[in-house]
Design a protein around this motif. Structure first.
Motif, PDB file in Angstrom:
ATOM      1  N   LYS A 189      -1.490   0.776  -0.840  1.00 40.42           N
ATOM      2  CA  LYS A 189      -0.713  -0.002   0.110  1.00 40.42           C
ATOM      3  C   LYS A 189       0.292  -0.880  -0.618  1.00 40.42           C
ATOM      4  O   LYS A 189       0.055  -1.335  -1.729  1.00 40.42           O
ATOM      5  CB  LYS A 189      -1.646  -0.870   0.950  1.00 40.42           C
ATOM      6  CG  LYS A 189      -2.574  -0.077   1.863  1.00 40.42           C
ATOM      7  CD  LYS A 189      -3.458  -1.007   2.671  1.00 40.42           C
ATOM      8  CE  LYS A 189      -4.382  -0.219   3.589  1.00 40.42           C
ATOM      9  NZ  LYS A 189      -5.261  -1.115   4.375  1.00 40.42           N
ATOM     10  N   ASP A 190       1.434  -1.093   0.044  1.00 39.26           N
ATOM     11  CA  ASP A 190       2.422  -1.986  -0.549  1.00 39.26           C
ATOM     12  C   ASP A 190       2.072  -3.432  -0.209  1.00 39.26           C
ATOM     13  O   ASP A 190       1.018  -3.712   0.379  1.00 39.26           O
ATOM     14  CB  ASP A 190       3.837  -1.614  -0.096  1.00 39.26           C
ATOM     15  CG  ASP A 190       4.052  -1.793   1.404  1.00 39.26           C
ATOM     16  OD1 ASP A 190       3.191  -2.404   2.067  1.00 39.26           O
ATOM     17  OD2 ASP A 190       5.086  -1.321   1.904  1.00 39.26           O
ATOM     18  N   SER A 191       2.946  -4.351  -0.562  1.00 41.59           N
ATOM     19  CA  SER A 191       2.651  -5.780  -0.392  1.00 41.59           C
ATOM     20  C   SER A 191       2.471  -6.175   1.072  1.00 41.59           C
ATOM     21  O   SER A 191       1.828  -7.172   1.381  1.00 41.59           O
ATOM     22  CB  SER A 191       3.776  -6.615  -1.016  1.00 41.59           C
ATOM     23  OG  SER A 191       5.025  -6.279  -0.433  1.00 41.59           O
ATOM     24  N   PRO A 196       2.168   4.274   2.059  1.00 37.21           N
ATOM     25  CA  PRO A 196       3.274   5.238   2.104  1.00 37.21           C
ATOM     26  C   PRO A 196       2.792   6.684   2.136  1.00 37.21           C
ATOM     27  O   PRO A 196       1.862   7.057   1.431  1.00 37.21           O
ATOM     28  CB  PRO A 196       4.033   4.954   0.807  1.00 37.21           C
ATOM     29  CG  PRO A 196       2.985   4.439  -0.127  1.00 37.21           C
ATOM     30  CD  PRO A 196       2.012   3.671   0.722  1.00 37.21           C
ATOM     31  N   LYS A 285      10.176   1.919  -4.945  1.00 36.46           N
ATOM     32  CA  LYS A 285       8.810   1.768  -4.431  1.00 36.46           C
ATOM     33  C   LYS A 285       7.844   2.701  -5.157  1.00 36.46           C
ATOM     34  O   LYS A 285       6.767   3.014  -4.659  1.00 36.46           O
ATOM     35  CB  LYS A 285       8.794   2.057  -2.929  1.00 36.46           C
ATOM     36  CG  LYS A 285       9.663   1.111  -2.107  1.00 36.46           C
ATOM     37  CD  LYS A 285       9.741   1.519  -0.650  1.00 36.46           C
ATOM     38  CE  LYS A 285       8.442   1.261   0.074  1.00 36.46           C
ATOM     39  NZ  LYS A 285       8.167  -0.171   0.236  1.00 36.46           N
ATOM     40  N   ASN A 286       8.262   3.170  -6.341  1.00 38.36           N
ATOM     41  CA  ASN A 286       7.422   3.995  -7.209  1.00 38.36           C
ATOM     42  C   ASN A 286       7.244   5.423  -6.704  1.00 38.36           C
ATOM     43  O   ASN A 286       6.301   6.116  -7.078  1.00 38.36           O
ATOM     44  CB  ASN A 286       6.045   3.353  -7.433  1.00 38.36           C
ATOM     45  CG  ASN A 286       5.366   3.920  -8.662  1.00 38.36           C
ATOM     46  OD1 ASN A 286       6.015   4.192  -9.669  1.00 38.36           O
ATOM     47  ND2 ASN A 286       4.062   4.122  -8.586  1.00 38.36           N
ATOM     48  N   CYS A 430       7.145   3.450   4.456  1.00 39.63           N
ATOM     49  CA  CYS A 430       7.112   1.980   4.435  1.00 39.63           C
ATOM     50  C   CYS A 430       8.462   1.400   4.028  1.00 39.63           C
ATOM     51  O   CYS A 430       8.546   0.456   3.242  1.00 39.63           O
ATOM     52  CB  CYS A 430       6.025   1.474   3.483  1.00 39.63           C
ATOM     53  SG  CYS A 430       4.394   2.171   3.796  1.00 39.63           S
ATOM     54  N   SER A 431       9.539   2.005   4.550  1.00 35.49           N
ATOM     55  CA  SER A 431      10.888   1.579   4.165  1.00 35.49           C
ATOM     56  C   SER A 431      11.746   1.307   5.388  1.00 35.49           C
ATOM     57  O   SER A 431      12.925   1.655   5.423  1.00 35.49           O
ATOM     58  CB  SER A 431      11.557   2.665   3.311  1.00 35.49           C
ATOM     59  OG  SER A 431      10.767   3.017   2.217  1.00 35.49           O
TER      60      SER A 431
END
Length: 613
Positions: A189-191, A196, A285-286, A430-431
């Motif tokens: 999960k992102d922050s 994603p 975002k890697n 997630c963008s």
């Protein structure tokens, strides 16, 4: 709404789009997530929201006094012409191959039973830009050597065991190489707590829905009979041509809304400098990424445009296609649709498989393939892809390359466009991002798309709108229709007038068909006609009366834009004098469908007019 589920770290989430650049999109969802329609109370009012100076209607399904887009009923019963058999590859068997995972070169055992004293060498093929390659020096290549170049050329020689004659082999190879491997699982999960998904976009140029169903029968049966495949029957193009199909999907904007990347524009930039491609944000975002296409001579971002410079996807083997074209021409290889012993379209699918294998459980990824060769000029060779597309999809799911499944439940028969696919990709990765002056034309397929959505809401011109209208057929011999067609031809001539030294004036030869529509109080004509001396077949939408803001206006008629004039036959070599982009500095317009060049001496007049050169 997405319901949270428990998932193992060993599995990735993949959302795959298999779409055909026309009016057809297929979705395969690959994660067990239930997407439910928002059950909150629907406000029956029409809300008007303002974005800058733009206003748009926010419609909901509670309204009954707005027109619902009726999708056309297509005829799948039309017979196909004789399907041509796929030719065999000229090369019966490659002398060696490179492993897709460990990149080890291995001589073929069957070849070694026939060929003795095999010696091989290879050289690296390096991309300079989308138009030039650099060839390295040849080095010895032994059985078992590791090759970590993504594109390389191999030459071998040996002795035929049966007669002692010297024999040779040469081939061009391409592979997906991760030169910065990540050994640890690097997905989470992102922050903001968003997980994603991976995304895969597969597209085949110039394929209609009917052509897909009729020519890719095994693939369609697999889709039809496999759980969680859905078809967006209301998918609508937003312009004429491949860039108009791909740019909104990759950026969320139209070409006209973005800075110029044209070769003919002295101030034009490289496309990656001018366009906000979604992978640029995903890399931050890697994510890793791959973009595959073919036919570099007509590339979506390199034919009229300057191509990519630095910020292309992480894996971008454009130099493979570019050097293969140059190499085949130099060696005068016959076109068997192969490279070595493998069909070229199959090689592209193998690269996608390698990419998914390489980054499985390691890194979030975006995979894109746009394939042209088998369908661009005609669909006569489209059926050759059927077995391999089916195999790619079937094996991918069986081997868990697309592990975990999303179940998509709504929006299937509603009006959608490339802008919505862009918004969906952003949603999945997630963008999420607000697009300036968007007017809600970009709505994620996980969101609420009104059944009252119109082409006008999305910004789709009437000329390209798939919604069924109450068009009335008109007599083509009336003065009214002749004036409409003549105005359309005058509009075409006004487009090419800036290059009258190159492009001939066209005249009206014949009206093919005409229809009339009352559209919200406006009288609209749809007319098809043939021009001379080029025998070009055109279709356009003409509005009655003067319409402010339209590009072509007379006292009696108007046409919104040159983009609303389609040439529906092949123009072939007719626009040769304006088709070499970069050779006409300052020519910002794409005149190919409008320009009939003065005849080259080397061309026969008959062959140019009838596209038989």
């Amino acid at each position: 709404m997405i319901r949270k589920i428990r998932r193992k770290k060993s599995k990735l989430l993949t959302w795959a789009f298999l779409f055909f650049v026309a009016n057809y999109i297929l979705l395969k969802t690959t994660s067990k997530i239930n997407l439910k329609t928002n059950k909150s109370k629907i406000d029956s009012k029409i809300n008007k929201e303002t974005v800058g100076e733009q206003t748009f209607k926010k419609l909901d399904e509670g309204k009954t006094n707005f027109e619902v887009c009726q999708l056309p009923k297509l005829n799948y019963g039309l017979p196909l012409e004789d399907l041509k058999p796929m030719p065999k590859c000229t090369v019966e068997r490659n002398w060696g191959n490179v492993d897709s995972l460990d990149h080890k070169w291995t001589l073929d055992k069957e070849i070694q039973t026939r060929i003795d004293s095999i010696r091989c060498k290879y050289r690296r093929v390096e991309r300079i830009d989308d138009f030039k390659v650099n060839l390295g020096s040849f080095n010895e290549l032994k059985d078992g050597d590791i090759v970590r170049d993504d594109v390389f050329e191999v030459e071998c020689d040996g002795k035929n065991k049966s007669n002692g004659n010297q024999v040779k082999f040469d081939n061009l190879y391409v592979q997906v190489v991760n030169n910065n491997p990540k050994d640890k699982f690097n997905i989470g999960k992102d922050s903001s707590g968003c997980f994603p998904y991976n995304v895969m976009l597969l597209s085949y140029d110039s394929v209609s829905r009917v052509s897909f169903v009729k020519r890719l029968t095994k693939t369609f049966d697999f889709i039809k009979n496999t759980e969680n495949f859905f078809i967006l029957t209301g998918y609508n193009i937003v312009g004429d041509g491949t860039p108009q199909a791909l740019i909104p999907l990759f950026t969320g904007y139209t070409e006209e809304e973005l800075p110029s990347a044209l070769k003919n524009d002295p101030n034009g930039k490289y496309v990656d400098e001018a366009y906000p491609f979604i992978w640029k944000e995903l890399h931050k975002k890697n994510f890793t990424s791959i973009y595959l296409d073919d036919w570099p001579q007509v590339g979506a971002f390199s034919y009229r445009m300057r191509g990519f410079k630095n910020h292309a996807p992480k894996h971008y083997p454009k130099h493979y296609q570019l050097y293969m074209m140059q190499r085949n021409r130099r060696l005068k290889k016959s076109n068997d649709f192969c490279n070595g012993d493998t069909k070229r379209h199959k090689i592209m699918m193998n690269l996608l498989t390698s990419f998914k294998q390489l980054y499985r459980n390691r890194q979030s990824n975006l995979a894109i393939m746009h394939y042209v060769e088998n369908s661009h000029d005609s669909n006569d060779h489209l059926h050759w892809l059927d077995d391999d597309i089916f195999e790619f999809l079937n094996n991918g799911f069986r081997e868990h390359l697309f592990d975990d499944t999303i179940i998509f439940l709504n929006n299937l028969a509603k009006l959608t466009s490339p802008f919505d696919i862009h918004a969906t990709v952003r949603d999945l990765t997630c963008s999420k991002k607000e697009i300036k002056n968007d007017r809600q034309r970009s709505i994620s397929l996980f969101g609420k798309i009104s059944i009252y959505r119109s082409c006008e809401d999305i910004g789709i011109a009437e000329h390209f709108c798939t919604c069924v209208r109450d068009w009335k057929s008109k007599n083509i011999n009336t003065k009214e229709i002749k004036e409409v067609a003549e105005f359309a031809v005058e509009s075409i001539n006004s487009v090419s007038s800036s290059k009258r030294d190159l492009c001939q004036v066209l005249g009206l030869k014949k009206i093919i068909s005409a229809e009339k529509l009352d559209l919200d109080g406006k009288v609209v004509y749809r007319v098809s006609f043939i021009t001379y001396p080029n025998n070009g077949i055109y279709e356009t939408i003409v509005y009655q009366g003067k319409n402010e803001g339209f590009e072509f206006i007379s006292d009696n008629f108007s046409i919104k834009s040159k983009n609303d004039i389609s040439r529906i036959d092949s123009y072939g070599e007719q626009p040769w004098c304006v088709a070499k982009f970069g050779s006409n500095p300052g020519l910002m317009l794409d005149l190919r469908k409008f320009c009939f060049c003065y005849i080259k001496k080397k061309f026969n007049l008959f062959c140019v007019i009838f596209n038989s050169c």
